[in-house]
Design an enzyme around this catalytic site. Structure first.
Site, PDB file in Angstrom:
ATOM      1  N   CYS A   2     -19.156 -67.474 -20.459  1.00 57.03           N
ATOM      2  CA  CYS A   2     -20.165 -66.556 -20.584  1.00 57.03           C
ATOM      3  C   CYS A   2     -20.206 -66.162 -22.123  1.00 57.03           C
ATOM      4  CB  CYS A   2     -19.928 -65.375 -19.650  1.00 57.03           C
ATOM      5  SG  CYS A   2     -19.736 -65.583 -17.924  1.00 57.03           S
ATOM      6  N   ARG A  50     -24.278 -64.404 -18.088  1.00 53.48           N
ATOM      7  CA  ARG A  50     -23.407 -65.326 -17.223  1.00 53.48           C
ATOM      8  C   ARG A  50     -23.608 -66.600 -16.830  1.00 53.48           C
ATOM      9  NH1 ARG A  50     -22.379 -64.539 -10.729  1.00 53.48           N
ATOM     10  NH2 ARG A  50     -20.105 -65.272 -10.850  1.00 53.48           N
ATOM     11  N   ILE A  53     -19.422 -69.555 -12.134  1.00 52.30           N
ATOM     12  CA  ILE A  53     -18.631 -70.386 -11.962  1.00 52.30           C
ATOM     13  C   ILE A  53     -17.811 -70.049 -10.675  1.00 52.30           C
ATOM     14  CG2 ILE A  53     -16.459 -71.906 -12.752  1.00 52.30           C
ATOM     15  CD1 ILE A  53     -19.058 -72.446 -14.364  1.00 52.30           C
ATOM     16  N   ASN A  75     -15.600 -63.281 -20.876  1.00 56.62           N
ATOM     17  CA  ASN A  75     -15.896 -64.517 -21.166  1.00 56.62           C
ATOM     18  C   ASN A  75     -14.592 -65.481 -20.815  1.00 56.62           C
ATOM     19  OD1 ASN A  75     -16.836 -67.006 -22.144  1.00 56.62           O
ATOM     20  ND2 ASN A  75     -16.391 -66.269 -24.298  1.00 56.62           N
ATOM     21  N   ASP A 100     -12.527 -63.637 -10.313  1.00 58.16           N
ATOM     22  CA  ASP A 100     -11.346 -63.176 -11.355  1.00 58.16           C
ATOM     23  C   ASP A 100     -11.533 -62.240 -12.289  1.00 58.16           C
ATOM     24  OD1 ASP A 100     -13.337 -65.057 -12.721  1.00 58.16           O
ATOM     25  OD2 ASP A 100     -11.741 -66.369 -13.793  1.00 58.16           O
ATOM     26  N   ILE A 291     -19.232 -91.051 -24.240  1.00 61.86           N
ATOM     27  CA  ILE A 291     -20.109 -91.598 -25.290  1.00 61.86           C
ATOM     28  C   ILE A 291     -19.906 -92.591 -25.991  1.00 61.86           C
ATOM     29  CG2 ILE A 291     -21.104 -90.666 -27.462  1.00 61.86           C
ATOM     30  CD1 ILE A 291     -22.798 -89.272 -25.173  1.00 61.86           C
ATOM     31  N   GLY A 364      -9.396 -83.388 -22.996  1.00 65.39           N
ATOM     32  CA  GLY A 364      -7.919 -83.548 -23.383  1.00 65.39           C
ATOM     33  C   GLY A 364      -7.744 -82.911 -24.556  1.00 65.39           C
TER      34      GLY A 364
END
Length: 630
Positions: A2, A50, A53, A75, A100, A291, A364
């Site tokens: 967010c 927002r 999720i 956020n 959450d 990509i 990662g």
């Protein structure tokens, strides 16, 4: 994921007009395309955009306790929110949602600032407590999520996820701070303890700020730090097993979402490890995206395909031209401040690709800093061994003299760039390492600056923050100190800023399982020989992953998202480089000797010298200045 923004009056509770908050949140609407909300009370206003999720129906923000006594805008994600919720319920808390976000409300009432240490996640949030008439701002341990704030002329403290949120307020004054330009040219980004806009502060990673009515604005307080001073005991095999379990828990905790989820896959060790462990935990095929480049020297799609095939992922590939500089203005708009890591271009493209099929993507990022994966760590460790064998006076005299007279060979492979190595060996490690991390060195920066700019700096140098961090690090040896400094500065300032801005620009949530704090705390205890062994960085990680990944993935040279900016400035962007020396905007600042800029562009185009990264910095700076002050 967010965007948040708001206002708080510490001195006197002036009324807050809701439309002011709306203006600020509208400026960051890309961070939250699924909804918007505003809450105001005397002396405070909170706004939210927002990207839904978790608990798509119930997680609407701003969120308040039933009595309106505590209100929060948030956020990020709290990955262990169910465990924290169970602990709070045992204390008598009653929850109205499955979000959450609500954990923060009850956690504040139960523990105050102490709740932060219980949270495993990425976050930046603002929480207003009506009883205490206080505003609490907090940022996660590593700075995955951003938070900017500034004091306005009417006494308000304004805050927002991005600078553009602050700039949307009519009382925000845009005045440049040249010290941040020095920081940017030295490091390649404007670090978290600086801003190109005077008066703007960024809440540091692992810190909170408690604003109270009737009290002056304090300095942020640190609530977490990484400690490299301890050493894990145990055989390598046992530590490998412990590492795998940490990885497994970190990845699985970040797979919780009520929306489609996938992963970035470059074909390198880190993203491949994340995908391997996602595949282990998932009943369905993991969605992965890569990509590729039309330049074979920069393309990793074949390696990514090896991993995708091995784990039967639903794999998407998109190729982009190496000359993908059409994104420059898009990136300038996304980052606000100048940002010179050119890998932001392919990162933006892979986020675009991921967003076509998922709302959350695991990356990662973080393992190189935690487990010593960058080549610079290997070189630095080798240099430190030499420094330890020879007296400082001898090194300064011999290596310093040799380095000054040795010809500069930017075009040569790194092992043959003896001038750089000799000059580094002449210095102590805490002075040499930040130069290795940086972009445009101190000597060239001094040539670029006007005499007035050098006077304004008054001795301020971009590298000094690295020197200070390495000297005060909770560490045992030089490798510890280098990693600690990178986690303090490079990680939040470059890597995490890049991923946050590019993912948020397309409405995608990026999660970094390899920055689970328990995993990184474990990594910090590993003996240096288990981080770099036989010249191989991330050694224990690679050994631990041998049952999952082929050696051609684990032990191939690190590539990363490389963007050929040097080639661009000798071809398609040569005109742009030359124009920098005639830039009316740069001239109007009075900061630079544009004759020097013009010579850099000419020498680079002719192949006489390598100035591609500096020219890229100057181009991004000019574009950012035009957007911020034009």
């Amino acid at each position: 994921m967010c965007g948040i923004a708001g206002l708080y009056y510490p001195a006197t509770p002036k009324p807050v007009e809701p439309h002011r908050i709306v203006q600020m949140t509208d400026a960051i609407a890309h961070r939250g395309p699924d909804g918007a909300g505003v809450w105001t009370a005397p002396g405070v206003g909170l706004g939210h955009r927002r990207l839904a999720i978790i608990d798509l129906e119930g997680g609407v923000q701003p969120m308040a306790t039933p009595d309106q006594g505590v209100v929060v805008v948030f956020n990020g994600e709290i990955y262990n929110f169910r465990e924290v919720r169970a602990e709070l319920e045992a204390l008598g808390a009653r929850f109205a949602t499955d979000s959450d976000t609500e954990v923060l409300l009850h956690g504040w009432r139960a523990w105050g600032p102490g709740m932060l240490s219980r949270l495993n996640g990425m976050f930046a949030f603002a929480l207003y407590d009506e009883t205490a008439r206080s505003l609490f701002l907090a940022r996660d341990r590593f700075g995955v999520k951003p938070l900017h704030y500034a004091e306005l002329s009417d006494g308000a403290v304004a805050f927002a996820s991005e600078l553009k949120g602050l700039m949307a307020h009519p009382l925000f004054r845009r005045t440049p701070d040249f010290r941040a330009v020095e920081d940017y040219l030295g490091l390649g980004y404007v670090p978290d303890d600086a801003s190109l806009l005077a008066g703007v502060k960024k809440l540091p990673a692992g810190h909170f700020l408690l604003l109270r009515r009737g009290h002056p604005v304090p300095e942020p307080a640190r609530w977490w730090d990484i400690d490299f001073s301890k050493r894990a005991a145990g055989k390598p095999k046992d530590l490998q097993a412990e590492l795998v379990e940490h990885l497994r828990v970190a990845v699985r905790s970040r797979m919780v979402a009520d929306v489609p989820l996938g992963a970035f896959l470059s074909g390198g060790v880190d993203s491949s490890a994340v995908v391997a462990l996602m595949a282990e935990a998932s009943k369905a095929a993991v969605k992965t995206c890569t990509i590729g480049f039309d330049d074979a020297g920069h393309d990793e799609t074949a390696h990514a395909q090896v991993v995708a095939t091995r784990f039967a992922t639903a794999h998407s590939v998109r190729r982009v031209a190496a000359e993908d500089f059409a994104l420059i203005d898009t990136l300038v708009a996304a980052f606000d401040e100048p940002f010179a890591d050119a890998s932001a271009l392919p990162t933006y493209r892979v986020c675009e690709l991921a967003r076509e099929s998922v709302t959350v993507a695991l990356s990662g990022d973080g393992a190189d800093e935690a487990f010593a994966g960058y080549r610079r760590y290997k070189f630095f460790a080798a240099e430190e061994r030499v420094r330890g064998l020879l007296p400082e006076g001898f090194r300064r005299s011999v290596f310093g003299t040799l380095g000054r007279y040795y010809p500069k060979a930017d075009w040569a492979p790194r092992p043959f760039r003896a001038k750089t190595t000799l000059l580094a060996l002449a210095e102590n490690g805490e002075f040499a390492y930040p130069k290795a991390v940086g972009v445009t060195g101190p000597d060239l920066r001094q040539r670029l600056y006007s005499s007035e700019a050098r006077r304004v700096l008054g001795g301020h140098r971009a590298e000094q923050r690295y020197v200070d961090a390495m000297r005060t690090a909770p560490a045992r040896d030089a490798l510890d100190r280098a990693q600690y400094a990178d986690i303090q500065h490079w990680l939040p300032g470059d890597i995490l800023t890049k991923v946050d801005r590019t993912s948020m620009a397309v409405g995608l949530e990026a999660r970094e399982p390899l920055l689970d704090h328990r995993l990184v705390e474990f990594a910090a205890t590993l003996p240096p020989a288990l981080r770099i062994h036989g010249g191989e960085g991330k050694w224990l990680v690679k050994k631990a992953l041998e049952p999952w990944l082929p050696k051609e993935i684990l032990y191939r040279p690190k590539m990363g998202f490389v963007t050929p900016v040097s080639a661009w400035f000798r071809a398609a962007l040569a005109g742009e480089a030359a124009a920098l020396g005639r830039s009316k905007l740069l001239a109007s600042t009075g900061w630079f000797d544009l004759g020097v800029v013009e010579r850099l562009a000419a020498d680079h185009k002719a192949g006489k010298a390598e100035h591609g990264r500096t020219l890229w910095q100057m181009l991004m700076l000019e574009r950012s200045l035009a957007r911020l002050f034009g």
